[in-house]
Design a protein around this motif. Structure first.
Motif, PDB file in Angstrom:
ATOM      1  N   GLY A  41       0.813  -1.213   0.000  1.00  0.00           N
ATOM      2  CA  GLY A  41       0.000   0.000   0.000  1.00  0.00           C
ATOM      3  C   GLY A  41       0.842   1.257   0.000  1.00  0.00           C
ATOM      4  O   GLY A  41       2.044   1.236  -0.302  1.00  0.00           O
ATOM      5  N   LEU A  42       0.215   2.338   0.351  1.00  0.00           N
ATOM      6  CA  LEU A  42       0.875   3.638   0.362  1.00  0.00           C
ATOM      7  C   LEU A  42       1.941   3.693   1.454  1.00  0.00           C
ATOM      8  O   LEU A  42       1.697   3.314   2.602  1.00  0.00           O
ATOM      9  CB  LEU A  42      -0.164   4.729   0.604  1.00  0.00           C
ATOM     10  CG  LEU A  42       0.356   6.157   0.640  1.00  0.00           C
ATOM     11  CD1 LEU A  42       0.783   6.605  -0.755  1.00  0.00           C
ATOM     12  CD2 LEU A  42      -0.714   7.095   1.201  1.00  0.00           C
ATOM     13  N   GLU A  43       3.129   4.178   1.079  1.00  0.00           N
ATOM     14  CA  GLU A  43       4.224   4.351   2.029  1.00  0.00           C
ATOM     15  C   GLU A  43       4.677   5.807   1.998  1.00  0.00           C
ATOM     16  O   GLU A  43       4.862   6.383   0.929  1.00  0.00           O
ATOM     17  CB  GLU A  43       5.399   3.438   1.678  1.00  0.00           C
ATOM     18  CG  GLU A  43       5.056   1.961   1.661  1.00  0.00           C
ATOM     19  CD  GLU A  43       6.195   1.124   1.085  1.00  0.00           C
ATOM     20  OE1 GLU A  43       7.210   0.956   1.788  1.00  0.00           O
ATOM     21  OE2 GLU A  43       6.062   0.670  -0.075  1.00  0.00           O
ATOM     22  N   LEU A  44       4.869   6.383   3.188  1.00  0.00           N
ATOM     23  CA  LEU A  44       5.357   7.750   3.292  1.00  0.00           C
ATOM     24  C   LEU A  44       6.677   7.757   4.054  1.00  0.00           C
ATOM     25  O   LEU A  44       6.784   7.167   5.132  1.00  0.00           O
ATOM     26  CB  LEU A  44       4.335   8.638   4.010  1.00  0.00           C
ATOM     27  CG  LEU A  44       3.002   8.851   3.295  1.00  0.00           C
ATOM     28  CD1 LEU A  44       2.064   9.682   4.153  1.00  0.00           C
ATOM     29  CD2 LEU A  44       3.210   9.513   1.928  1.00  0.00           C
ATOM     30  N   GLN A  97      17.238   5.224  -3.502  1.00  0.00           N
ATOM     31  CA  GLN A  97      16.434   4.335  -4.340  1.00  0.00           C
ATOM     32  C   GLN A  97      14.968   4.763  -4.341  1.00  0.00           C
ATOM     33  O   GLN A  97      14.239   4.532  -5.311  1.00  0.00           O
ATOM     34  CB  GLN A  97      16.552   2.886  -3.842  1.00  0.00           C
ATOM     35  CG  GLN A  97      17.962   2.323  -3.877  1.00  0.00           C
ATOM     36  CD  GLN A  97      18.561   2.323  -5.277  1.00  0.00           C
ATOM     37  OE1 GLN A  97      17.938   1.853  -6.225  1.00  0.00           O
ATOM     38  NE2 GLN A  97      19.763   2.860  -5.394  1.00  0.00           N
ATOM     39  N   VAL A  98      14.547   5.381  -3.241  1.00  0.00           N
ATOM     40  CA  VAL A  98      13.172   5.887  -3.133  1.00  0.00           C
ATOM     41  C   VAL A  98      13.087   7.291  -3.725  1.00  0.00           C
ATOM     42  O   VAL A  98      12.190   7.603  -4.504  1.00  0.00           O
ATOM     43  CB  VAL A  98      12.710   5.905  -1.658  1.00  0.00           C
ATOM     44  CG1 VAL A  98      11.292   6.487  -1.545  1.00  0.00           C
ATOM     45  CG2 VAL A  98      12.764   4.502  -1.070  1.00  0.00           C
ATOM     46  N   VAL A 136      13.221  14.499   2.090  1.00  0.00           N
ATOM     47  CA  VAL A 136      11.893  14.094   2.540  1.00  0.00           C
ATOM     48  C   VAL A 136      10.987  15.326   2.467  1.00  0.00           C
ATOM     49  O   VAL A 136      11.477  16.456   2.531  1.00  0.00           O
ATOM     50  CB  VAL A 136      11.940  13.546   3.990  1.00  0.00           C
ATOM     51  CG1 VAL A 136      12.617  12.200   4.039  1.00  0.00           C
ATOM     52  CG2 VAL A 136      12.616  14.524   4.956  1.00  0.00           C
ATOM     53  N   PRO A 137       9.691  15.079   2.283  1.00  0.00           N
ATOM     54  CA  PRO A 137       8.996  13.794   2.235  1.00  0.00           C
ATOM     55  C   PRO A 137       9.166  13.094   0.888  1.00  0.00           C
ATOM     56  O   PRO A 137       9.519  13.718  -0.117  1.00  0.00           O
ATOM     57  CB  PRO A 137       7.536  14.197   2.444  1.00  0.00           C
ATOM     58  CG  PRO A 137       7.440  15.571   1.849  1.00  0.00           C
ATOM     59  CD  PRO A 137       8.751  16.232   2.181  1.00  0.00           C
ATOM     60  N   ALA A 138       8.892  11.803   0.922  1.00  0.00           N
ATOM     61  CA  ALA A 138       8.824  11.012  -0.302  1.00  0.00           C
ATOM     62  C   ALA A 138       7.660  10.040  -0.161  1.00  0.00           C
ATOM     63  O   ALA A 138       7.305   9.632   0.949  1.00  0.00           O
ATOM     64  CB  ALA A 138      10.122  10.259  -0.538  1.00  0.00           C
ATOM     65  N   ALA A 169       8.358  12.646  -5.226  1.00  0.00           N
ATOM     66  CA  ALA A 169       9.059  13.565  -4.334  1.00  0.00           C
ATOM     67  C   ALA A 169       8.332  14.903  -4.319  1.00  0.00           C
ATOM     68  O   ALA A 169       7.409  15.133  -5.106  1.00  0.00           O
ATOM     69  CB  ALA A 169      10.505  13.745  -4.795  1.00  0.00           C
ATOM     70  N   GLU A 170       8.749  15.771  -3.413  1.00  0.00           N
ATOM     71  CA  GLU A 170       8.258  17.140  -3.272  1.00  0.00           C
ATOM     72  C   GLU A 170       6.896  17.177  -2.569  1.00  0.00           C
ATOM     73  O   GLU A 170       5.915  16.587  -3.014  1.00  0.00           O
ATOM     74  CB  GLU A 170       8.195  17.873  -4.604  1.00  0.00           C
ATOM     75  CG  GLU A 170       9.560  18.057  -5.251  1.00  0.00           C
ATOM     76  CD  GLU A 170      10.500  18.907  -4.394  1.00  0.00           C
ATOM     77  OE1 GLU A 170      10.053  19.889  -3.770  1.00  0.00           O
ATOM     78  OE2 GLU A 170      11.700  18.558  -4.339  1.00  0.00           O
ATOM     79  N   SER A 171       6.854  17.937  -1.485  1.00  0.00           N
ATOM     80  CA  SER A 171       5.682  17.934  -0.598  1.00  0.00           C
ATOM     81  C   SER A 171       4.406  18.418  -1.275  1.00  0.00           C
ATOM     82  O   SER A 171       3.332  17.845  -1.067  1.00  0.00           O
ATOM     83  CB  SER A 171       5.965  18.789   0.642  1.00  0.00           C
ATOM     84  OG  SER A 171       6.314  20.117   0.277  1.00  0.00           O
TER      85      SER A 171
END
Length: 240
Positions: A2-5, A47-48, A54-56, A65-67
Motif C-alpha cells: 500500500g501507500l508508504e510515506l 532508491q526511493v 523528505v517527504p517522499a 518527491a516534493e511535498s
C-alpha cells in the motif's frame, strides 16, 4: 504494497503531509528518515528519492518527491473534501499562488532562522555572527508581514473561508521558528487568530502529535563528530 510515506517530523513539509494524510483518514505505512543522522543522504534512501530529500511517497511501483506534489496526489487519489484543493478556478488559483510563493520566501526564511539560531550554534557547535542572525530574523519579520498583507488579509484562511492545503503548508512552516523560542505570534494578533483557526480545523490532538518532535528540537544534545561530518555540506549552506 500500500501507500508508504517517508517522513521526518522535524521537517515542516513532512508535517504538512502527515497531518493531511491523518486528517483525511488515508492509510499509510510510515518510514521515518532521520535527518539529523543524515539518513536521507544514504544510497538506500536514494532508491526511493534520488533527490535525497523528505517527504517522499511510494505507492506500489510509483514514487513521488516534493511535498506539494505529494499533497495534491493524495488529495486527488483519495478524493479529499473539496476545500483542501478547491475545484473553483479562482479559489484554487489562490492556493496555487501561495504554494508557489512560499518555497523561496517563508520556507527559506524559517529554515535559515532555525539553522542560524539553533542548529548551527547549539547542535553543530558552529559560530554564527550576530549580524547574520540579526539579518535573518529581520528577513523573517518581513516575510511574516508579507504573509499577512498579501495572503491572509482579513480572511479566515489563506484561500477564503475554508482551510486548504495552503494553510497546512503555512502553519507547519511557522511552527519551525516557534520551536526554537521565536514567538512570532505574540505581536501579531491576526496571525495568532489564524493559527488558532487552523489548529481547530486540524484538531488539537493531531496538531500536537505532528509537532511533538520539533517542539523538542531546542533540547537536542550536541551532535557527535560523525553526524557533524555528515551534515557539514548542508551546514555550509547556512553559514553565509
Amino acid at each position: 504494497m500500500g501507500l508508504e510515506l517517508y517522513l521526518d517530523l522535524l521537517s515542516q513539509p513532512c508535517r504538512a503531509v502527515y497531518i493531511f494524510a491523518k486528517k483525511n483518514g488515508i492509510p499509510f505505512e510510515l518510514h521515518t528518515v532521520d535527518l539529523l543522522k543524515g539518513q536521507h543522504l544514504s544510497d538506500d534512501f536514494a532508491q526511493v528519492n534520488p533527490l535525497r530529500k523528505v517527504p517522499a511517497l511510494k505507492d506500489g511501483d510509483f514514487t513521488l518527491a516534493e511535498s506539494v506534489a505529494i499533497l495534491l496526489y493524495l488529495s486527488h487519489k483519495y478524493k479529499a473534501p473539496d476545500h483542501w484543493y478547491p475545484q473553483d478556478l479562482q479559489t484554487r488559483a489562490r492556493v496555487d499562488e501561495y504554494l508557489s510563493w512560499q518555497h523561496t520566501a517563508l520556507r527559506t526564511s524559517c529554515t535559515r532562522t532555525v539553522w542560524r539560531k539553533m542548529l548551527l550554534p547549539v547542535f553543530l557547535g558552529q559560530r554564527v555572527p550576530p549580524e547574520t542572525l540579526a539579518s535573518t530574523l529581520a528577513e523573517l519579520d518581513r516575510c511574516l508581514q508579507l504573509f499577512e498583507d498579501k495572503f491572509l488579509k482579513d480572511q479566515d484562511f489563506l484561500a477564503g473561508p475554508h482551510i486548504s492545503v495552503a494553510d497546512l503548508v503555512a502553519i507547519t512552516e511557522l511552527m519551525h521558528p516557534v520551536s526554537i523560542g521565536c514567538d512570532i505570534f505574540k505581536s501579531r494578533p491576526k496571525l495568532a487568530a489564524w493559527r488558532q483557526r487552523v489548529e481547530a480545523e486540524v484538531g488539537e490532538d493531531l496538531f500536537q502529535e505532528a509537532h511533538v518532535t520539533i517542539m523538542k528540537a531546542k533540547d537536542l544534545p550536541p551532535a557527535d563528530t560523525a553526524v557533524k561530518e555528515k551534515l557539514k555540506p548542508v551546514a555550509q549552506l547556512f553559514l553565509h
